[in-house]
Write a protein that holds these residues in place. Sequence first.
Motif, PDB file in Angstrom:
ATOM      1  N   THR A 127       8.898  -8.814  -0.723  1.00  0.00           N
ATOM      2  CA  THR A 127       9.377  -7.480  -1.090  1.00  0.00           C
ATOM      3  C   THR A 127       8.496  -6.377  -0.514  1.00  0.00           C
ATOM      4  OG1 THR A 127       8.121  -7.418  -3.176  1.00  0.00           O
ATOM      5  CG2 THR A 127      10.340  -8.357  -3.262  1.00  0.00           C
ATOM      6  N   ARG A 128       7.387  -6.735   0.098  1.00  0.00           N
ATOM      7  CA  ARG A 128       6.490  -5.724   0.667  1.00  0.00           C
ATOM      8  C   ARG A 128       7.040  -5.235   1.998  1.00  0.00           C
ATOM      9  NH1 ARG A 128       0.713  -8.786   0.255  1.00  0.00           N
ATOM     10  NH2 ARG A 128       1.865 -10.176   1.656  1.00  0.00           N
ATOM     11  N   LYS A 129       7.279  -3.930   2.080  1.00  0.00           N
ATOM     12  CA  LYS A 129       7.841  -3.351   3.305  1.00  0.00           C
ATOM     13  C   LYS A 129       6.896  -2.336   3.939  1.00  0.00           C
ATOM     14  CE  LYS A 129      12.638  -3.917   1.740  1.00  0.00           C
ATOM     15  NZ  LYS A 129      12.309  -4.531   0.432  1.00  0.00           N
ATOM     16  N   THR A 130       6.214  -1.536   3.140  1.00  0.00           N
ATOM     17  CA  THR A 130       5.321  -0.502   3.656  1.00  0.00           C
ATOM     18  C   THR A 130       3.863  -0.922   3.472  1.00  0.00           C
ATOM     19  OG1 THR A 130       5.047   0.717   1.574  1.00  0.00           O
ATOM     20  CG2 THR A 130       7.036   1.187   2.874  1.00  0.00           C
ATOM     21  N   LYS A 131       2.960  -0.186   4.123  1.00  0.00           N
ATOM     22  CA  LYS A 131       1.542  -0.478   3.956  1.00  0.00           C
ATOM     23  C   LYS A 131       1.090  -0.193   2.522  1.00  0.00           C
ATOM     24  CE  LYS A 131       0.914  -1.775   8.193  1.00  0.00           C
ATOM     25  NZ  LYS A 131       0.644  -3.201   8.518  1.00  0.00           N
ATOM     26  N   MET A 132       1.697   0.797   1.868  1.00  0.00           N
ATOM     27  CA  MET A 132       1.380   1.049   0.468  1.00  0.00           C
ATOM     28  C   MET A 132       1.841  -0.103  -0.413  1.00  0.00           C
ATOM     29  SD  MET A 132      -0.527   3.492  -0.471  1.00  0.00           S
ATOM     30  CE  MET A 132      -0.216   2.996  -2.161  1.00  0.00           C
ATOM     31  N   TYR A 190       6.087  -2.185 -12.985  1.00  0.00           N
ATOM     32  CA  TYR A 190       6.547  -1.820 -14.330  1.00  0.00           C
ATOM     33  C   TYR A 190       6.667  -3.053 -15.225  1.00  0.00           C
ATOM     34  CZ  TYR A 190       7.825   2.762 -12.381  1.00  0.00           C
ATOM     35  OH  TYR A 190       7.803   3.999 -11.785  1.00  0.00           O
ATOM     36  N   ARG A 191       7.036  -4.187 -14.620  1.00  0.00           N
ATOM     37  CA  ARG A 191       7.161  -5.440 -15.381  1.00  0.00           C
ATOM     38  C   ARG A 191       5.821  -6.163 -15.518  1.00  0.00           C
ATOM     39  NH1 ARG A 191      11.837  -6.064 -11.986  1.00  0.00           N
ATOM     40  NH2 ARG A 191      10.744  -7.650 -10.742  1.00  0.00           N
ATOM     41  N   LYS A 192       4.768  -5.583 -14.930  1.00  0.00           N
ATOM     42  CA  LYS A 192       3.426  -6.162 -14.939  1.00  0.00           C
ATOM     43  C   LYS A 192       3.421  -7.559 -14.325  1.00  0.00           C
ATOM     44  CE  LYS A 192       1.696  -3.402 -18.789  1.00  0.00           C
ATOM     45  NZ  LYS A 192       0.933  -3.384 -20.062  1.00  0.00           N
ATOM     46  N   GLU A 193       3.990  -7.624 -13.135  1.00  0.00           N
ATOM     47  CA  GLU A 193       4.091  -8.875 -12.395  1.00  0.00           C
ATOM     48  C   GLU A 193       3.348  -8.770 -11.065  1.00  0.00           C
ATOM     49  OE1 GLU A 193       8.629 -10.049 -13.905  1.00  0.00           O
ATOM     50  OE2 GLU A 193       8.254  -9.445 -11.813  1.00  0.00           O
ATOM     51  N   SER A 194       2.894  -9.913 -10.560  1.00  0.00           N
ATOM     52  CA  SER A 194       2.393  -9.957  -9.190  1.00  0.00           C
ATOM     53  C   SER A 194       3.535  -9.620  -8.235  1.00  0.00           C
ATOM     54  CB  SER A 194       1.835 -11.345  -8.873  1.00  0.00           C
ATOM     55  OG  SER A 194       0.742 -11.646  -9.714  1.00  0.00           O
ATOM     56  N   ILE A 195       3.179  -9.114  -7.061  1.00  0.00           N
ATOM     57  CA  ILE A 195       4.185  -8.659  -6.109  1.00  0.00           C
ATOM     58  C   ILE A 195       4.610  -9.821  -5.208  1.00  0.00           C
ATOM     59  CG2 ILE A 195       4.737  -6.984  -4.313  1.00  0.00           C
ATOM     60  CD1 ILE A 195       4.051  -5.791  -7.112  1.00  0.00           C
ATOM     61  N   LEU A 196       5.903 -10.071  -5.141  1.00  0.00           N
ATOM     62  CA  LEU A 196       6.430 -11.074  -4.230  1.00  0.00           C
ATOM     63  C   LEU A 196       6.208 -10.609  -2.799  1.00  0.00           C
ATOM     64  CD1 LEU A 196       9.754 -11.856  -6.100  1.00  0.00           C
ATOM     65  CD2 LEU A 196       7.975 -13.541  -5.594  1.00  0.00           C
ATOM     66  N   PRO A 225      10.792   0.899  -4.030  1.00  0.00           N
ATOM     67  CA  PRO A 225      11.269   0.775  -5.418  1.00  0.00           C
ATOM     68  C   PRO A 225      11.137  -0.639  -5.964  1.00  0.00           C
ATOM     69  CG  PRO A 225      12.796   2.094  -4.121  1.00  0.00           C
ATOM     70  CD  PRO A 225      11.790   1.544  -3.155  1.00  0.00           C
ATOM     71  N   GLU A 226      11.393  -1.661  -5.121  1.00  0.00           N
ATOM     72  CA  GLU A 226      11.308  -3.050  -5.581  1.00  0.00           C
ATOM     73  C   GLU A 226       9.882  -3.400  -6.006  1.00  0.00           C
ATOM     74  OE1 GLU A 226      14.474  -2.856  -2.313  1.00  0.00           O
ATOM     75  OE2 GLU A 226      12.451  -2.033  -2.663  1.00  0.00           O
ATOM     76  N   VAL A 227       8.903  -2.859  -5.286  1.00  0.00           N
ATOM     77  CA  VAL A 227       7.505  -3.114  -5.622  1.00  0.00           C
ATOM     78  C   VAL A 227       7.134  -2.411  -6.920  1.00  0.00           C
ATOM     79  CG1 VAL A 227       5.125  -2.673  -4.887  1.00  0.00           C
ATOM     80  CG2 VAL A 227       6.785  -3.610  -3.263  1.00  0.00           C
ATOM     81  N   MET A 228       7.563  -1.164  -7.098  1.00  0.00           N
ATOM     82  CA  MET A 228       7.274  -0.446  -8.335  1.00  0.00           C
ATOM     83  C   MET A 228       7.923  -1.123  -9.536  1.00  0.00           C
ATOM     84  SD  MET A 228       5.072   1.937  -8.190  1.00  0.00           S
ATOM     85  CE  MET A 228       5.327   2.510  -9.879  1.00  0.00           C
ATOM     86  N   GLU A 229       9.104  -1.682  -9.363  1.00  0.00           N
ATOM     87  CA  GLU A 229       9.761  -2.389 -10.473  1.00  0.00           C
ATOM     88  C   GLU A 229       8.928  -3.573 -10.937  1.00  0.00           C
ATOM     89  OE1 GLU A 229      12.408  -1.848 -12.401  1.00  0.00           O
ATOM     90  OE2 GLU A 229      12.499   0.120 -11.449  1.00  0.00           O
ATOM     91  N   GLN A 230       8.302  -4.270 -10.000  1.00  0.00           N
ATOM     92  CA  GLN A 230       7.441  -5.394 -10.378  1.00  0.00           C
ATOM     93  C   GLN A 230       6.189  -4.907 -11.102  1.00  0.00           C
ATOM     94  OE1 GLN A 230       7.466  -8.644  -7.055  1.00  0.00           O
ATOM     95  NE2 GLN A 230       8.324  -6.801  -6.143  1.00  0.00           N
TER      96      GLN A 230
END
Length: 249
Positions: A189-194, A180-186, A173-178
């Motif tokens: 916050t990456r936990k899964t391979k997806m 939605y905000r059109k931001e690069s991913i921190l 969910p944290e990755v999808m929120e970023q």
Amino acid sequence: MMDLQYAKKQFECYLNHYDRDDDKIRLKIVHTYGVVECSRQITQRMGLPEEDRQLAQLIGLLHDIGRFEQLKRYNSFEPNTMDHASFGVQILFEEGMIRQFVQDNTWDSIIRTAIAKHSDYKLEGIEDSRELMHARIIRDADKLDNCRVKLEDPIETMLGVSAEEVGKTKISPEVMEQVYRKESILSQTRKTKMDYWVSYLAYFFDINYEATFQIIREQHYVDRLINRIPYSNPETVAKMEEVRSIIHF
């Protein structure tokens, strides 16, 4: 004018300290020359003077020089093992290796800033207009060649598992929120391979120049990257269609 061919010969000498048969090393060598070519294409489309075109390619050649030692020591691209940009600056400018590639110090500040900032989450703190331009160019060129890397190189080399295994996992969910905000991913916050795969797509939220967007559109990189993974998790299938619609430009 700097001698780009001479710099490439010196770079090849530097690479002799590393195992060229290692998949990760090989990937980074090909990526380096890919970024040089992307820098050439971007600056040509921008109509920049020849000196800036050559300078951008030199920065592309040296931007990931710290990666090779990171891989030799840790066999990992993860940022928590080594800040490869800072290490690159250290060996080039604090230890003086830059003079092996370009004898004139005229462009040192531009080269140093661009390499130091090329992997920052956000590009901040550059006041000089020419330094800022080259920092933006290398970030665009790096992301542009990363599209090729993610399409051509084995998923196992990048993520340690097969494409099928990646497609079984969910997007956090944290990755999808970023997204939605059109931001690069921190990275933290990456936990899964997806999450990792989505973070590669989120590079498109941090492109600086229309010339780069033109190449991305011409190469259909958004759709090709999304379509590379066989998604077997129904929730992931739906989320990736959301990602597709958000990223398309």
